[in-house]
Design a protein around this motif. Sequence first.
Motif, PDB file in Angstrom:
ATOM      1  N   ALA A  84       5.009 -22.132 -74.369  1.00 39.28           N
ATOM      2  CA  ALA A  84       5.057 -21.814 -72.937  1.00 39.28           C
ATOM      3  C   ALA A  84       6.497 -21.693 -72.465  1.00 39.28           C
ATOM      4  CB  ALA A  84       4.314 -22.880 -72.148  1.00 39.28           C
ATOM      5  N   CYS A  85       7.176 -20.681 -72.953  1.00 43.15           N
ATOM      6  CA  CYS A  85       8.549 -20.429 -72.527  1.00 43.15           C
ATOM      7  C   CYS A  85       8.867 -18.943 -72.501  1.00 43.15           C
ATOM      8  CB  CYS A  85       9.547 -21.164 -73.416  1.00 43.15           C
ATOM      9  SG  CYS A  85       9.483 -20.699 -75.149  1.00 43.15           S
ATOM     10  N   TYR A  86       7.998 -18.125 -73.098  1.00 42.56           N
ATOM     11  CA  TYR A  86       8.273 -16.698 -73.206  1.00 42.56           C
ATOM     12  C   TYR A  86       7.657 -15.875 -72.081  1.00 42.56           C
ATOM     13  CZ  TYR A  86       9.670 -18.027 -77.924  1.00 42.56           C
ATOM     14  OH  TYR A  86      10.287 -18.625 -78.993  1.00 42.56           O
ATOM     15  N   TYR A  87       6.470 -16.276 -71.613  1.00 45.59           N
ATOM     16  CA  TYR A  87       5.734 -15.456 -70.661  1.00 45.59           C
ATOM     17  C   TYR A  87       5.367 -16.254 -69.411  1.00 45.59           C
ATOM     18  CZ  TYR A  87       5.310 -12.538 -74.787  1.00 45.59           C
ATOM     19  OH  TYR A  87       5.590 -11.789 -75.908  1.00 45.59           O
ATOM     20  N   ASP A  88       5.426 -15.562 -68.279  1.00 47.88           N
ATOM     21  CA  ASP A  88       4.986 -16.177 -67.027  1.00 47.88           C
ATOM     22  C   ASP A  88       3.468 -16.097 -66.889  1.00 47.88           C
ATOM     23  OD1 ASP A  88       7.612 -16.790 -65.706  1.00 47.88           O
ATOM     24  OD2 ASP A  88       7.875 -14.649 -66.039  1.00 47.88           O
ATOM     25  N   TYR A  89       2.868 -15.057 -67.495  1.00 47.69           N
ATOM     26  CA  TYR A  89       1.419 -14.871 -67.405  1.00 47.69           C
ATOM     27  C   TYR A  89       0.876 -14.446 -68.760  1.00 47.69           C
ATOM     28  CZ  TYR A  89       2.688 -14.518 -62.468  1.00 47.69           C
ATOM     29  OH  TYR A  89       3.209 -14.762 -61.231  1.00 47.69           O
ATOM     30  N   ILE A  90      -0.257 -15.004 -69.131  1.00 49.63           N
ATOM     31  CA  ILE A  90      -1.037 -14.541 -70.275  1.00 49.63           C
ATOM     32  C   ILE A  90      -2.481 -14.479 -69.814  1.00 49.63           C
ATOM     33  CG2 ILE A  90      -1.814 -15.002 -72.624  1.00 49.63           C
ATOM     34  CD1 ILE A  90       0.765 -16.462 -73.165  1.00 49.63           C
ATOM     35  N   ILE A  91      -3.029 -13.261 -69.737  1.00 51.03           N
ATOM     36  CA  ILE A  91      -4.393 -13.091 -69.259  1.00 51.03           C
ATOM     37  C   ILE A  91      -5.193 -12.270 -70.266  1.00 51.03           C
ATOM     38  CG2 ILE A  91      -3.722 -13.292 -66.838  1.00 51.03           C
ATOM     39  CD1 ILE A  91      -3.894 -10.307 -66.582  1.00 51.03           C
ATOM     40  N   GLY A 106       5.570 -24.204 -65.579  1.00 51.71           N
ATOM     41  CA  GLY A 106       5.564 -22.929 -64.890  1.00 51.71           C
ATOM     42  C   GLY A 106       5.440 -21.713 -65.778  1.00 51.71           C
ATOM     43  N   LYS A 107       5.391 -21.906 -67.092  1.00 51.79           N
ATOM     44  CA  LYS A 107       5.228 -20.803 -68.036  1.00 51.79           C
ATOM     45  C   LYS A 107       3.865 -20.917 -68.720  1.00 51.79           C
ATOM     46  CE  LYS A 107       9.433 -18.946 -67.787  1.00 51.79           C
ATOM     47  NZ  LYS A 107       9.738 -17.534 -67.503  1.00 51.79           N
ATOM     48  N   THR A 108       3.422 -19.807 -69.337  1.00 55.82           N
ATOM     49  CA  THR A 108       2.106 -19.777 -69.973  1.00 55.82           C
ATOM     50  C   THR A 108       2.242 -19.583 -71.472  1.00 55.82           C
ATOM     51  OG1 THR A 108       1.204 -18.771 -67.977  1.00 55.82           O
ATOM     52  CG2 THR A 108      -0.181 -18.704 -69.929  1.00 55.82           C
ATOM     53  N   GLY A 109       1.435 -20.321 -72.241  1.00 52.61           N
ATOM     54  CA  GLY A 109       1.416 -20.187 -73.693  1.00 52.61           C
ATOM     55  C   GLY A 109      -0.003 -20.055 -74.208  1.00 52.61           C
TER      56      GLY A 109
END
Length: 207
Positions: A44-51, A29-32
């Motif tokens: 993949a633990c710091y941000y919910d979205y990386i775009i 559920g997290k983005t890396g």
Amino acid sequence: MSKAYFLVNGENYNLKDDKRLLIPYIQDGKTGLVTRQGEIKIEACYYDYIISDCYTIEDLIRVGRNYAFGYVQGNGNVKAYNGTKWGIMDAECNLLIPVEYDRIIISDDKKLFTVKKRPSSHAVINMGNEYIVPFGKYQWIDGFWRGYARVMKTLSPTTRLWGLIDKEGKEVLLVKYKGVSNFYGKNIRYATIYDINGETFNFPINK
């Protein structure tokens, strides 16, 4: 990276064939971010979205975290909402702009950021997180494109006036017009200005 999913287009994806410097992936559920050589740059633990696709070292990346907020209604009850706070990271995964804004628009030269923050409306900051236009001066500011950005002031619930500012925050077109056509991200040379008396004229946008 078990149970990880890469954010890509198409089928039969091969990580090593991806042309991006950094490739976003989702895990639990997290983005890396990972390189095409398989090196994890952001777990993949710091941000919910990386775009924002990162192809060159000059590219900037939007990163976001979910949060909850609420407003007190007229009857005294609190209505809760979910939202996302955004920040900016460079291609070396350095956090340039903190993750505290409800909206961020990157200028075409990647030097200015139009930001929104509840309840203070819009502002413009530079790469050093310094204010070019402070919160409260305008109720709405567009992203900068070819040296200019649209700005809007709300005088009443039914009256809004528009103008243009340059990259220094100076009004090159006074905020007294009924409207300014959208030119952000468009390959056009002029913005159409709508006067309050019904007349229109063109304002040249730098190449």
